[in-house]
Design a protein around this motif. Structure first.
Motif, mmCIF file in Angstrom:
data_model
loop_
_atom_site.group_PDB
_atom_site.id
_atom_site.type_symbol
_atom_site.label_atom_id
_atom_site.label_comp_id
_atom_site.label_asym_id
_atom_site.label_seq_id
_atom_site.Cartn_x
_atom_site.Cartn_y
_atom_site.Cartn_z
ATOM 1 N N ALA A 153 0.433 -1.442 0.019
ATOM 2 C CA ALA A 153 -0.354 0.127 -0.508
ATOM 3 C C ALA A 153 0.537 1.199 -0.019
ATOM 4 C CB ALA A 153 -0.551 0.201 0.880
ATOM 5 N N ALA A 154 1.531 1.883 0.678
ATOM 6 C CA ALA A 154 2.365 2.796 0.808
ATOM 7 C C ALA A 154 3.824 2.739 0.399
ATOM 8 C CB ALA A 154 2.731 2.633 2.497
ATOM 9 N N TYR A 155 3.743 2.012 -0.198
ATOM 10 C CA TYR A 155 5.689 1.768 -0.830
ATOM 11 C C TYR A 155 4.647 2.016 -2.334
ATOM 12 C CZ TYR A 155 9.412 0.386 -3.448
ATOM 13 O OH TYR A 155 10.825 0.488 -4.457
ATOM 14 N N CYS A 156 3.470 1.034 -3.008
ATOM 15 C CA CYS A 156 3.006 1.670 -4.268
ATOM 16 C C CYS A 156 3.077 3.250 -4.441
ATOM 17 C CB CYS A 156 2.238 0.357 -4.767
ATOM 18 S SG CYS A 156 1.182 0.255 -5.840
ATOM 19 N N THR A 157 1.849 3.585 -3.820
ATOM 20 C CA THR A 157 1.181 4.847 -3.144
ATOM 21 C C THR A 157 2.600 5.735 -4.038
ATOM 22 O OG1 THR A 157 -0.520 3.956 -2.313
ATOM 23 C CG2 THR A 157 -0.440 6.394 -2.519
ATOM 24 N N SER A 158 3.499 5.826 -2.727
ATOM 25 C CA SER A 158 4.712 7.091 -2.773
ATOM 26 C C SER A 158 5.551 6.999 -4.126
ATOM 27 C CB SER A 158 6.630 6.576 -1.226
ATOM 28 O OG SER A 158 6.149 5.273 -1.815
ATOM 29 N N LYS A 159 5.632 5.370 -4.230
ATOM 30 C CA LYS A 159 6.135 5.721 -6.279
ATOM 31 C C LYS A 159 5.023 6.309 -7.150
ATOM 32 C CE LYS A 159 10.640 4.082 -4.729
ATOM 33 N NZ LYS A 159 11.479 4.747 -4.763
ATOM 34 N N TRP A 160 4.463 5.785 -7.033
ATOM 35 C CA TRP A 160 3.335 6.931 -7.891
ATOM 36 C C TRP A 160 3.310 7.960 -8.187
ATOM 37 C CZ3 TRP A 160 -0.538 5.551 -12.059
ATOM 38 C CH2 TRP A 160 -0.749 3.915 -12.449
ATOM 39 N N ALA A 161 3.811 8.599 -6.721
ATOM 40 C CA ALA A 161 3.218 10.231 -6.782
ATOM 41 C C ALA A 161 4.446 10.254 -6.772
ATOM 42 C CB ALA A 161 2.875 10.710 -5.217
ATOM 43 N N VAL A 162 5.614 9.893 -6.260
ATOM 44 C CA VAL A 162 7.235 10.483 -6.885
ATOM 45 C C VAL A 162 6.528 10.122 -8.630
ATOM 46 C CG1 VAL A 162 9.362 9.765 -7.775
ATOM 47 C CG2 VAL A 162 8.693 9.602 -5.473
ATOM 48 N N ARG A 163 6.060 9.631 -9.337
ATOM 49 C CA ARG A 163 6.221 9.986 -10.718
ATOM 50 C C ARG A 163 5.599 11.497 -10.789
ATOM 51 N NH1 ARG A 163 2.698 5.184 -13.970
ATOM 52 N NH2 ARG A 163 2.437 6.257 -15.586
ATOM 53 N N GLY A 164 4.582 11.947 -9.935
ATOM 54 C CA GLY A 164 3.634 12.205 -10.203
ATOM 55 C C GLY A 164 3.797 13.953 -9.977
#
Ligand SMILES: NC(=O)c1ccc[n+]([C@@H]2O[C@H](COP(=O)([O-])OP(=O)(O)OC[C@H]3O[C@@H](n4cnc5c(N)ncnc54)[C@H](O)[C@@H]3O)[C@@H](O)[C@H]2O)c1
Length: 264
Positions: A153-164
């Motif tokens: 949950a946290a890892y995947c969300t953080s890495k999508w947000a880095v992309r944004g």
């Protein structure tokens, strides 16, 4: 032969281990003065000594990427010594492989702070030095978990947000000639990959069309490209470096199994 980054100063976070270490070595070999930022003081200082012993230039800075004040101190130090910054690699990160039900509130904030907020703090603090150069470059290390769904949950969300966040910065900083891109590594042989279950890497590699794990040096090569003049019209892109996994690793696996079945 002329060194690609001679005379340039580059900050690399999470430089004491894995991919950050490989990046620091390749950049220093190409003539950069590398600012090695990490919470791991011993390995970070040892790497600075190793680079200097090989004739390169490096400074170790003890920096917790979660601390906005520490970033300001780094900015002041770089400003005092160099006055400008040519590159920033936001590489520090932690793994956390748990779904929503098993992720505690504390884990959520910890992963978000280290993997995501740090990149906001870093770009905010260092942009005044980056814009002093005509063509600075920022590379944010996301993950293939920032391209597809991933049961963390946290890892995947953080890495999508880095992309944004990378896209926001690419738009905002372009006026000053500073480019900002993200890299999305797949399964790379580092201590982070081996944290938690050993079987994770073993099972996951079956879905990599390249048939193997990536090496830290291969990500360092991608970082080098995005920092170099060879990519000067590349801004806001997502460089996926995963041996083909996110472009159809599942189907690669299925066709592999079907052909095995047909042979039987
Ligand atoms: N290894 C992989 O398969 C993989 C895949 C995709 C993305 N990534 C990403 O690549 C990056 C580098 O990972 P790695 O595999 O080299 O991991 P690693 O564990 O080998 O190195 C991570 C480094 O970050 C440092 N660090 C951790 N928390 C920090 C903090 N609060 N402040 C400063 N430094 C801190 C650690 O001390 C360590 O030196 C991470 O952002 C990770 O999410 C790794």
């Amino acid at each position: 032969m002329e060194q690609e980054f001679f005379g340039r100063n580059i900050v690399v976070t999470g430089a004491a281990s894995g991919m950050g270490r490989a990046q620091a070595l390749v950049l220093s070999r190409e003539g950069a003065k590398v600012w090695l930022a990490d919470i791991a003081d011993g390995p970070g200082e040892a790497l600075a000594d190793e680079i200097e012993a090989r004739g390169g230039s490096a400074r170790f800075v003890s920096l917790d990427v979660r601390d906005p004040h520490a970033w300001e101190l780094l900015r002041d130090r770089v400003n005092g010594e160099d006055g400008q910054l040519h590159g920033l690699v936001n590489n520090a990160g932690v793994s956390h492989r748990s779904g929503i039900a098993d992720t505690t509130i504390e884990d959520w904030h910890r992963v978000m702070d280290i993997n995501l907020s740090s990149i906001f703090y870093g770009m905010k603090a260092l942009f005044p030095l980056l814009r002093e150069c005509d063509s600075a470059s920022v590379v944010n290390i996301s993950s293939c978990a920032g391209m597809i769904g991933y049961p963390a949950a946290a890892y995947c969300t953080s890495k999508w947000a880095v992309r944004g966040l990378t896209k926001v910065a690419a738009l905002e900083f372009a006026e000053w000639g500073t480019r900002v891109n993200s890299i999305h590594p797949g399964l790379i042989e580092t201590p982070l990959l081996r944290s938690g279950s050993e079987r994770f890497a073993e099972e996951s590699v079956k879905y990599v069309p390249a048939g193997r794990l990536g090496q830290a040096d291969e990500i360092a090569d991608a970082v080098r490209y995005l920092l170099s003049d060879g990519s000067k019209f590349v801004n806001g892109t997502e460089l996926v470096t995963d041996g083909g996994m996110t472009s159809g690793g599942l189907f690669h696996r299925i066709s592999h199994e079907l052909s095995d079945f047909a042979r039987r």
